[in-house]
Write an enzyme that holds these catalytic residues in place. Sequence first.
Site, mmCIF file in Angstrom:
data_model
loop_
_atom_site.group_PDB
_atom_site.id
_atom_site.type_symbol
_atom_site.label_atom_id
_atom_site.label_comp_id
_atom_site.label_asym_id
_atom_site.label_seq_id
_atom_site.Cartn_x
_atom_site.Cartn_y
_atom_site.Cartn_z
ATOM 1 N N ASP A 37 0.823 -1.213 0.000
ATOM 2 C CA ASP A 37 0.000 0.000 0.000
ATOM 3 C C ASP A 37 0.859 1.266 0.000
ATOM 4 O O ASP A 37 0.532 2.255 -0.656
ATOM 5 C CB ASP A 37 -0.903 0.032 1.242
ATOM 6 C CG ASP A 37 -1.967 -1.050 1.169
ATOM 7 O OD1 ASP A 37 -2.013 -1.759 0.132
ATOM 8 O OD2 ASP A 37 -2.744 -1.187 2.128
ATOM 9 N N ALA A 38 1.958 1.222 0.737
ATOM 10 C CA ALA A 38 2.793 2.424 0.855
ATOM 11 C C ALA A 38 3.360 2.837 -0.507
ATOM 12 O O ALA A 38 3.457 4.028 -0.816
ATOM 13 C CB ALA A 38 3.922 2.177 1.845
ATOM 14 N N ASP A 41 0.671 4.530 -2.384
ATOM 15 C CA ASP A 41 0.512 5.897 -1.868
ATOM 16 C C ASP A 41 1.545 6.831 -2.476
ATOM 17 O O ASP A 41 1.243 7.973 -2.823
ATOM 18 C CB ASP A 41 0.679 5.923 -0.341
ATOM 19 C CG ASP A 41 -0.479 5.215 0.364
ATOM 20 O OD1 ASP A 41 -1.529 5.017 -0.289
ATOM 21 O OD2 ASP A 41 -0.316 4.859 1.546
ATOM 22 N N GLU A 123 -26.483 -16.208 -15.607
ATOM 23 C CA GLU A 123 -25.715 -15.275 -14.765
ATOM 24 C C GLU A 123 -26.377 -15.080 -13.412
ATOM 25 O O GLU A 123 -27.539 -15.409 -13.236
ATOM 26 C CB GLU A 123 -25.657 -13.894 -15.459
ATOM 27 C CG GLU A 123 -25.063 -13.942 -16.835
ATOM 28 C CD GLU A 123 -25.348 -12.692 -17.657
ATOM 29 O OE1 GLU A 123 -25.763 -11.673 -17.073
ATOM 30 O OE2 GLU A 123 -25.154 -12.760 -18.876
ATOM 31 N N LYS A 125 -28.083 -12.767 -10.577
ATOM 32 C CA LYS A 125 -28.849 -11.518 -10.561
ATOM 33 C C LYS A 125 -28.403 -10.729 -9.334
ATOM 34 O O LYS A 125 -28.759 -11.048 -8.201
ATOM 35 C CB LYS A 125 -30.353 -11.798 -10.503
ATOM 36 C CG LYS A 125 -31.175 -10.532 -10.637
ATOM 37 C CD LYS A 125 -32.639 -10.854 -10.839
ATOM 38 C CE LYS A 125 -33.426 -9.614 -11.236
ATOM 39 N NZ LYS A 125 -33.285 -8.515 -10.289
ATOM 40 N N LYS A 300 -30.164 -15.630 -20.429
ATOM 41 C CA LYS A 300 -30.201 -14.847 -21.667
ATOM 42 C C LYS A 300 -29.889 -15.759 -22.844
ATOM 43 O O LYS A 300 -28.947 -16.560 -22.763
ATOM 44 C CB LYS A 300 -29.157 -13.727 -21.615
ATOM 45 C CG LYS A 300 -29.385 -12.746 -20.487
ATOM 46 C CD LYS A 300 -28.231 -11.778 -20.313
ATOM 47 C CE LYS A 300 -28.477 -10.917 -19.072
ATOM 48 N NZ LYS A 300 -27.312 -10.101 -18.715
HETATM 49 S S1 IVH Z 1 -29.813 -7.903 -17.811
HETATM 50 C C1 IVH Z 1 -32.202 -6.099 -21.140
HETATM 51 N N1 IVH Z 1 -28.336 -9.207 -16.081
HETATM 52 O O1 IVH Z 1 -31.978 -6.766 -12.644
HETATM 53 C C2 IVH Z 1 -31.703 -6.825 -19.970
HETATM 54 N N2 IVH Z 1 -29.836 -7.546 -15.254
HETATM 55 O O2 IVH Z 1 -34.807 -5.890 -14.488
HETATM 56 C C3 IVH Z 1 -31.203 -5.901 -18.950
HETATM 57 N N3 IVH Z 1 -29.709 -7.227 -12.811
HETATM 58 O O3 IVH Z 1 -32.407 -3.576 -12.676
HETATM 59 C C4 IVH Z 1 -30.852 -6.505 -17.647
HETATM 60 N N4 IVH Z 1 -28.163 -8.722 -12.442
HETATM 61 O O4 IVH Z 1 -29.954 -4.021 -12.903
HETATM 62 C C5 IVH Z 1 -29.277 -8.260 -16.244
HETATM 63 N N5 IVH Z 1 -26.931 -10.419 -14.679
HETATM 64 C C6 IVH Z 1 -27.873 -9.466 -14.858
HETATM 65 C C7 IVH Z 1 -28.404 -8.732 -13.771
HETATM 66 C C8 IVH Z 1 -29.396 -7.781 -14.005
HETATM 67 C C9 IVH Z 1 -28.945 -7.817 -11.895
HETATM 68 C C10 IVH Z 1 -30.726 -6.198 -12.518
HETATM 69 C C11 IVH Z 1 -30.698 -5.043 -13.451
HETATM 70 C C12 IVH Z 1 -32.138 -4.618 -13.576
HETATM 71 C C13 IVH Z 1 -32.895 -5.821 -13.115
HETATM 72 C C14 IVH Z 1 -33.598 -6.446 -14.293
#
Ligand code: IVH
Length: 680
Positions: A37-38, A41, A123, A125, A300
């Site tokens: 860290d130093a 800095d 993925e 969420k 997706k």
């Molecule tokens: S995709 C068009 N991927 O969940 C698709 N959203 O309504 C756009 N979120 O507020 C979203 N993790 O912020 C996507 N792996 C992920 C996500 C994600 C969290 C949130 C995003 C949005 C809500 C989806």
Amino acid sequence: MPDTVPPQIAERARWLREEIERHNYNYYVLDRPTIPDADWDRLFAELRALEAQYPQLATPDSPTQRIGAPPRADLAAVRHAVPMLSIRSETDATAQAAYAFDARIRRELGLSVKDPPVEYSAELKFDGLAINLRYEEGVLVLGATRGDGMTGEDVTANVRTIRQIPLRLHTPQPPPVVEVRGEVFIRREDFERLNAQLQAQGEAPYVNPRNTAAGSVRQLDPAVTARRPLSFFAYGIGEVVGWELPPTHSALLDQLARWGVPVNDLRAVVYGGQGLAAYYQRIITLRQHLPFDIDGVVYKVNALAWQQRLGFVTREPRWACAHKFPPQEATTTVLDIEVQVGRTGAITPVARLAPVFVGGATITNATLHNEDEVRRKDVRIGDTVIVRRAGDVIPEIVGVVLERRPPHTQPFRMPSRCPVCGSRIERPEGEAVARCTGGLYCPAQRKQALLHFASRRALDIEGLGEKLVDQLVDSGLVRDPSDLFKLDVPTLAALERMGEKSAANLVAAIARAKETTLERFIYALGIRHVGESTARDLARHFGSLDALMAADEAALLQVPDVGPVVAASILRFFAEPQNRQVIGKLRAAGLRWPEGGPQSARACGPLTGKTFVLTGTLPGMTRQEAAARIEAAGGRVSETVSKKTDYVVAGADPGSKLLRARELGVPVLDAEAFKRLLEG
Ligand code: IVH
């Protein structure tokens, strides 16, 4: 202001900017700092000094701009170049929703049963606040919240303070315009630390990481945002100019990662409804081990061409869906508080609850851990409480709803006597846990000790289950493990629900268990803190039971992974006359194991002195085979990842050990690298 910057100064400033950002990336994104860290800095101070002298050097992508931009009166509105959409959410918290989504996609794409499974990007969420980061010529020029999806708020100065967000994208050369979309959130540990700080200053703690993250990004004063421990993961893109997109969403995220943008690596490419459902199940079990909160997973369609073909309905894409997890918290009432006695005599207070459905199961009790915990939470009989059940962890009481406390409740008091055997309960100085002093005399401990002794990885006595142990102990037939070897068929057959045949089987299983190994025997004794791998190390190191029993602290500390706490526990165990007596009786009953000299089993090889932890499945090799090969090359295999671990070998579908390795910066080997290492 000097109006020209000497070229060597400009060059030095450029170098410093890049160097500092590179170290920020190592530190905040990879969790693997490469300089003290130093030193960081010093680099930072030098850059700041140069910028003070030549203000034109303080470019917007300079790491010095991450802090201290002036506060503003309000957040300006920004119109999104490409709308920020939301996604359709499946709240059906069974794997069914995964199949339903796949079926819908296949129908809409007009695929028939003969077509191969659809490829998806699956993925996490993240549970935070969505933001859009606009990079022009690789430089972060705008950060905006989602707002209503069309227009958001300009939070550029605030997002610049988030260390994980690159101010400049790394090479390979980014396009003229790319917008990165993702979630700002707070890690649980950071959240708890922040709350502890607030409480120490006499301020009210925050309610949850999500709201705190959202509030922190939408601050008017960026200096406040800078003090909040915010993290970021990207999950998509917005406007792009001058970049030919890769063919799939997963490849797109790979490219973002190469540009230095944090992308979570629990994402996976999976096939069909089955692949989605398996991912859902895997993440549910990993959820509790993640360092941050998630509220589900997102599926997706991976091919961008197909995404385009599927298009949108109102403001949701047809090609994506969120699959939520069952809620992990619920409220219920405390019917009673009882104490349980563990195998080692540990007394655990447990709340009996009015049955409630939470985290995918009905729960009727929750652990209160220990006396201090009950006092801290002040849980009382009659209280309404919030319970939490995360994955397969034991349900916990998060807190009491004080407004709903009935009158005349009493604070909990630890009983002074063991509810099972009536012996005194003691709480050693400085320890959190109270214990029954009854030892092997206490039936609760006796039963647990016997079950452990007979368990699969100890002496492996098939057929000696909980019910039978209860009967054997309650009838007085078995007081300690050596009594097992005196049981005969007629005695056993006389027990309730025990036939002649199963009695004979059990007697045979007990007889078979006499032939064992030293490491199994040591493990079977149930010495506190001595698990399977420590037992193995002890057996290898000492080679015989007598040598182990004669070892003093110094000798024990020579064993890998044995520290002062484990050593003390071993010494205490063998110092107990009752335990020595049981061991003597077991030997007299005919228990045997091959004994070698010390260290006899340890091979010397290229991996001598190296500790490995295995997680996930390796192609073409079982876990036992992998362990055997490591040991044959002189290495050791341990169950838990610690700072002492040299390598974590991660196969397919790795578990929480991989996360732990990442946290501790332990090198991770994939199957290929592991094979290369074995082959030397
Ligand atoms: S995709 C068009 N991927 O969940 C698709 N959203 O309504 C756009 N979120 O507020 C979203 N993790 O912020 C996507 N792996 C992920 C996500 C994600 C969290 C949130 C995003 C949005 C809500 C989806």
